[in-house]
Design an enzyme around this catalytic site. Structure first.
Site, PDB file in Angstrom:
ATOM      1  N   ARG A   1      -6.819  -3.020   9.360  1.00  0.00           N
ATOM      2  CA  ARG A   1      -7.231  -4.413   9.520  1.00  0.00           C
ATOM      3  C   ARG A   1      -6.826  -5.272  10.523  1.00  0.00           C
ATOM      4  O   ARG A   1      -7.813  -5.903  11.415  1.00  0.00           O
ATOM      5  CB  ARG A   1      -6.755  -5.334   8.411  1.00  0.00           C
ATOM      6  CG  ARG A   1      -7.610  -4.959   6.884  1.00  0.00           C
ATOM      7  CD  ARG A   1      -7.584  -5.907   5.723  1.00  0.00           C
ATOM      8  NE  ARG A   1      -5.879  -5.735   5.573  1.00  0.00           N
ATOM      9  CZ  ARG A   1      -5.309  -5.141   4.432  1.00  0.00           C
ATOM     10  NH1 ARG A   1      -6.411  -4.808   3.491  1.00  0.00           N
ATOM     11  NH2 ARG A   1      -4.195  -5.042   4.421  1.00  0.00           N
TER      12      ARG A   1
ATOM     13  N   GLU B   1     -15.317   9.014  22.316  1.00  0.00           N
ATOM     14  CA  GLU B   1     -15.785   8.537  23.509  1.00  0.00           C
ATOM     15  C   GLU B   1     -15.690   6.973  23.639  1.00  0.00           C
ATOM     16  O   GLU B   1     -15.387   6.317  24.790  1.00  0.00           O
ATOM     17  CB  GLU B   1     -17.646   8.517  23.550  1.00  0.00           C
ATOM     18  CG  GLU B   1     -17.963   9.862  24.001  1.00  0.00           C
ATOM     19  CD  GLU B   1     -17.620  11.048  23.294  1.00  0.00           C
ATOM     20  OE1 GLU B   1     -17.542  11.052  22.192  1.00  0.00           O
ATOM     21  OE2 GLU B   1     -17.409  12.073  23.889  1.00  0.00           O
TER      22      GLU B   1
ATOM     23  N   MET C   1      -9.033   3.163   8.862  1.00  0.00           N
ATOM     24  CA  MET C   1      -8.198   1.884   8.310  1.00  0.00           C
ATOM     25  C   MET C   1      -7.621   1.225   9.383  1.00  0.00           C
ATOM     26  O   MET C   1      -7.313   1.936  10.495  1.00  0.00           O
ATOM     27  CB  MET C   1      -7.357   2.442   7.081  1.00  0.00           C
ATOM     28  CG  MET C   1      -7.930   2.569   5.812  1.00  0.00           C
ATOM     29  SD  MET C   1      -6.954   2.891   4.500  1.00  0.00           S
ATOM     30  CE  MET C   1      -7.683   2.767   3.034  1.00  0.00           C
TER      31      MET C   1
ATOM     32  N   ASP D   1       5.054  -5.060   5.914  1.00  0.00           N
ATOM     33  CA  ASP D   1       5.808  -6.362   6.189  1.00  0.00           C
ATOM     34  C   ASP D   1       5.778  -7.350   5.064  1.00  0.00           C
ATOM     35  O   ASP D   1       6.520  -8.273   4.928  1.00  0.00           O
ATOM     36  CB  ASP D   1       4.871  -7.034   7.734  1.00  0.00           C
ATOM     37  CG  ASP D   1       3.678  -7.073   7.647  1.00  0.00           C
ATOM     38  OD1 ASP D   1       3.160  -6.732   6.406  1.00  0.00           O
ATOM     39  OD2 ASP D   1       3.116  -7.322   8.491  1.00  0.00           O
TER      40      ASP D   1
ATOM     41  N   LYS E   1     -24.613  14.866  28.137  1.00  0.00           N
ATOM     42  CA  LYS E   1     -23.672  14.917  26.669  1.00  0.00           C
ATOM     43  C   LYS E   1     -24.385  15.120  25.580  1.00  0.00           C
ATOM     44  O   LYS E   1     -25.542  14.403  25.396  1.00  0.00           O
ATOM     45  CB  LYS E   1     -22.731  13.752  26.747  1.00  0.00           C
ATOM     46  CG  LYS E   1     -21.383  13.749  26.233  1.00  0.00           C
ATOM     47  CD  LYS E   1     -20.813  12.426  26.566  1.00  0.00           C
ATOM     48  CE  LYS E   1     -19.556  12.749  25.875  1.00  0.00           C
ATOM     49  NZ  LYS E   1     -18.089  12.312  26.715  1.00  0.00           N
TER      50      LYS E   1
ATOM     51  N   ASP F   1      -0.038   1.984   8.370  1.00  0.00           N
ATOM     52  CA  ASP F   1      -0.884   1.174   9.642  1.00  0.00           C
ATOM     53  C   ASP F   1       0.032   1.402  10.867  1.00  0.00           C
ATOM     54  O   ASP F   1      -0.193   0.812  11.997  1.00  0.00           O
ATOM     55  CB  ASP F   1      -0.894  -0.128   9.229  1.00  0.00           C
ATOM     56  CG  ASP F   1      -2.208  -0.227   8.141  1.00  0.00           C
ATOM     57  OD1 ASP F   1      -2.954   0.401   8.086  1.00  0.00           O
ATOM     58  OD2 ASP F   1      -1.899  -1.089   7.309  1.00  0.00           O
TER      59      ASP F   1
ATOM     60  N   GLY G   1       0.649  -1.277  -0.002  1.00  0.00           N
ATOM     61  CA  GLY G   1       0.060   0.093   0.056  1.00  0.00           C
ATOM     62  C   GLY G   1       0.807   1.190  -0.002  1.00  0.00           C
ATOM     63  O   GLY G   1       1.845   1.407   0.726  1.00  0.00           O
TER      64      GLY G   1
ATOM     65  N   SER H   1       6.170  -6.554   2.073  1.00  0.00           N
ATOM     66  CA  SER H   1       7.308  -6.318   1.141  1.00  0.00           C
ATOM     67  C   SER H   1       8.672  -6.949   1.729  1.00  0.00           C
ATOM     68  O   SER H   1       9.694  -7.145   1.240  1.00  0.00           O
ATOM     69  CB  SER H   1       7.306  -4.678   0.890  1.00  0.00           C
ATOM     70  OG  SER H   1       6.173  -4.259   0.515  1.00  0.00           O
TER      71      SER H   1
ATOM     72  N   HIS I   1     -10.117   5.781   1.598  1.00  0.00           N
ATOM     73  CA  HIS I   1      -8.714   5.966   1.037  1.00  0.00           C
ATOM     74  C   HIS I   1      -8.103   7.295   1.188  1.00  0.00           C
ATOM     75  O   HIS I   1      -6.952   7.741   0.796  1.00  0.00           O
ATOM     76  CB  HIS I   1      -8.828   5.478  -0.664  1.00  0.00           C
ATOM     77  CG  HIS I   1      -8.703   4.016  -0.772  1.00  0.00           C
ATOM     78  ND1 HIS I   1      -9.680   3.347  -0.598  1.00  0.00           N
ATOM     79  CD2 HIS I   1      -7.560   3.382  -0.818  1.00  0.00           C
ATOM     80  CE1 HIS I   1      -8.987   1.951  -0.687  1.00  0.00           C
ATOM     81  NE2 HIS I   1      -7.782   1.919  -0.851  1.00  0.00           N
TER      82      HIS I   1
ATOM     83  N   ASP J   1       2.515  -0.789  11.930  1.00  0.00           N
ATOM     84  CA  ASP J   1       2.247  -2.182  12.214  1.00  0.00           C
ATOM     85  C   ASP J   1       3.615  -2.892  12.190  1.00  0.00           C
ATOM     86  O   ASP J   1       3.417  -4.242  11.922  1.00  0.00           O
ATOM     87  CB  ASP J   1       1.109  -2.757  11.605  1.00  0.00           C
ATOM     88  CG  ASP J   1       1.235  -2.985  10.349  1.00  0.00           C
ATOM     89  OD1 ASP J   1       1.991  -2.192   9.658  1.00  0.00           O
ATOM     90  OD2 ASP J   1       0.403  -3.616   9.724  1.00  0.00           O
TER      91      ASP J   1
ATOM     92  N   ARG K   1      -4.902   7.526   3.054  1.00  0.00           N
ATOM     93  CA  ARG K   1      -3.632   7.136   2.258  1.00  0.00           C
ATOM     94  C   ARG K   1      -3.050   8.151   1.653  1.00  0.00           C
ATOM     95  O   ARG K   1      -1.897   8.097   1.502  1.00  0.00           O
ATOM     96  CB  ARG K   1      -3.991   5.925   1.250  1.00  0.00           C
ATOM     97  CG  ARG K   1      -4.403   4.535   1.743  1.00  0.00           C
ATOM     98  CD  ARG K   1      -2.918   3.708   1.548  1.00  0.00           C
ATOM     99  NE  ARG K   1      -3.306   2.533   1.937  1.00  0.00           N
ATOM    100  CZ  ARG K   1      -3.592   1.532   1.139  1.00  0.00           C
ATOM    101  NH1 ARG K   1      -3.979   1.802  -0.217  1.00  0.00           N
ATOM    102  NH2 ARG K   1      -3.779   0.370   1.428  1.00  0.00           N
TER     103      ARG K   1
ATOM    104  N   ARG L   1       0.943  -4.910  -6.243  1.00  0.00           N
ATOM    105  CA  ARG L   1       1.258  -6.204  -5.591  1.00  0.00           C
ATOM    106  C   ARG L   1       1.399  -7.200  -6.549  1.00  0.00           C
ATOM    107  O   ARG L   1       1.019  -7.066  -7.645  1.00  0.00           O
ATOM    108  CB  ARG L   1      -0.346  -6.496  -4.783  1.00  0.00           C
ATOM    109  CG  ARG L   1      -0.851  -5.299  -4.016  1.00  0.00           C
ATOM    110  CD  ARG L   1      -1.346  -5.721  -2.725  1.00  0.00           C
ATOM    111  NE  ARG L   1      -1.773  -4.422  -2.016  1.00  0.00           N
ATOM    112  CZ  ARG L   1      -1.629  -4.133  -0.730  1.00  0.00           C
ATOM    113  NH1 ARG L   1      -0.585  -4.554  -0.045  1.00  0.00           N
ATOM    114  NH2 ARG L   1      -2.012  -3.157  -0.205  1.00  0.00           N
TER     115      ARG L   1
ATOM    116  N   THR M   1       4.259   2.415   5.814  1.00  0.00           N
ATOM    117  CA  THR M   1       2.644   1.938   5.564  1.00  0.00           C
ATOM    118  C   THR M   1       2.187   2.997   6.577  1.00  0.00           C
ATOM    119  O   THR M   1       2.777   3.214   7.484  1.00  0.00           O
ATOM    120  CB  THR M   1       2.659   0.539   5.807  1.00  0.00           C
ATOM    121  OG1 THR M   1       1.361   0.224   6.118  1.00  0.00           O
ATOM    122  CG2 THR M   1       3.360   0.140   7.127  1.00  0.00           C
TER     123      THR M   1
END
Ligand code: ATP
Length: 319
Positions: free
Chosen positions: A171, A187, A169, A103, A213, A127, A11, A105, A249, A129, A252, A72, A125
């Site tokens: 996953r 919240e 985003m 990861d 609230k 993410d 990505g 890649s 998107h 991650d 991104r 990809r 990336t």
């Protein structure tokens, strides 16, 4: 090391261009030729490779996406594809490769390294991650894009006294949701790393309503549930009217933040330094403000832990 190749894979992420620029300029500064491989690992198979000059990476530091494009490529998961890639690099006289991506890649970079071709991984990336670095290139920009959206949604949520569910985003990793939710005063924040009890979430929202609230914002990472599905459940439990925003998107793209540009510049340059020092199979990263590098395989085998203290803090502050 006389010729270095660089590619972006998986990505796309804001700041990848700043990393490409750093790789190219750092190489040329040290008398090394730089080559761009287009469309990720598939460019290695199709031979989509061009020499990059100082000017090739001019005027890109502030642009999102990647000038080398990303793709990809399943063929590259086979040894045949990887050997084809190495032959292509060797035909161009390229002696080392810098892979900017996630990861998946990194697995491609690891495979090439194991077949004897020197590779360095750079974490790109949104993410956040990838183990071996506290921040990945693109995360800070995505965080700020989401935050900007939350702030705007908050304006309308307050005006109409509504409950908003915002799907972001993530996953398998909840960092975008967690950081944006904490910074945006949400919240409730739902991330894939944590178990969520619908009764508990509904009770928290209802308690808020009872003490006056006017609105609620709930951030849901896509890996937990779709925004629509979650909102339907919440309405069934509470009877509250909910609105859903799926940011998609837009997370991104966009101009990379200053943080991402500096991070990308430092990590891209470090990757070149490692190849110059004869290193291979390393992944660069940022830990406690310092640029570090670690064995690619070790990085791939290490789970990336979410920041538990941030999660607990978000719970304490969203009472
Ligand atoms: P993101 O985190 O943004 O999804 P990513 O780098 O994890 O990025 P992937 O689609 O998982 O994205 O991987 C990108 C590319 O890396 C794949 O299309 C493929 O070309 C290569 N790749 C992935 N897994 C392997 C593997 N096991 N061996 C060799 N190459 C691989």
């Amino acid at each position: 090391m006389r010729k270095i190749g660089v590619l972006t894979s998986g990505g796309d992420a804001p700041g990848m261009n700043a990393a490409i620029r750093a790789v190219v300029r750092k190489s040329i500064y040290h008398g090394i030729e730089a080559y761009g491989i287009y469309q990720g690992f598939s460019g290695l198979i199709t031979g989509n490779i061009k020499k990059l000059e100082i000017g090739s990476v001019g005027d890109i530091i502030h642009r999102g996406g990647t000038i080398l494009q990303s793709a990809r490529c399943d063929d590259f998961k086979t040894e045949e594809g990887q050997r084809q890639g190495i032959a292509c690099l060797e035909n161009h006289g390229i002696e080392g490769l810098i892979v900017i991506g996630g990861d998946g890649s990194y697995l491609g970079a690891k495979a090439l390294t194991e077949l004897g071709f020197p590779c360095i991984g750079v974490p790109g990336t949104i993410d956040n991650d990838i183990p071996g670095t506290q921040y990945t290139i693109g995360f800070d920009t995505a965080l700020n894009t989401v935050l900007n959206a939350i702030d705007k949604i908050r304006d309308t949520a307050t005006s109409h006294e509504r409950t908003f569910v915002i799907e972001v985003m993530g996953r398998d990793a909840g960092d975008i949701a967690l950081w944006a939710g904490l910074a945006g005063g949400a919240e409730s924040i739902l991330i894939p790393e944590e178990h969520h009890d619908m009764e508990d979430i509904a009770a928290r929202i209802e308690n808020g309503v009872q003490r006056g609230k006017k609105h609620s914002i709930i951030i849901v990472a896509e890996g937990v549930a779709s925004g629509a599905e979650f909102a339907k459940n919440l309405t069934e439990k509470t009877g509250l009217e909910t609105r859903v925003s799926v940011l998609g998107h837009i997370q991104r793209g966009g101009t990379p933040t200053g943080f991402d540009r500096v991070l990308a510049s430092r990590l891209g340059a470090k990757a070149v330094e490692l190849l110059m020092a004869g290193k291979s199979g390393r992944a660069v990263g940022m830990e406690d403000g310092e640029v570090v590098d670690a064995d690619l395989l070790t990085v791939l085998n290490k789970p990336k832990h979410m920041n538990q203290s941030l999660y607990l803090l978000s719970k304490e502050l969203s009472i």
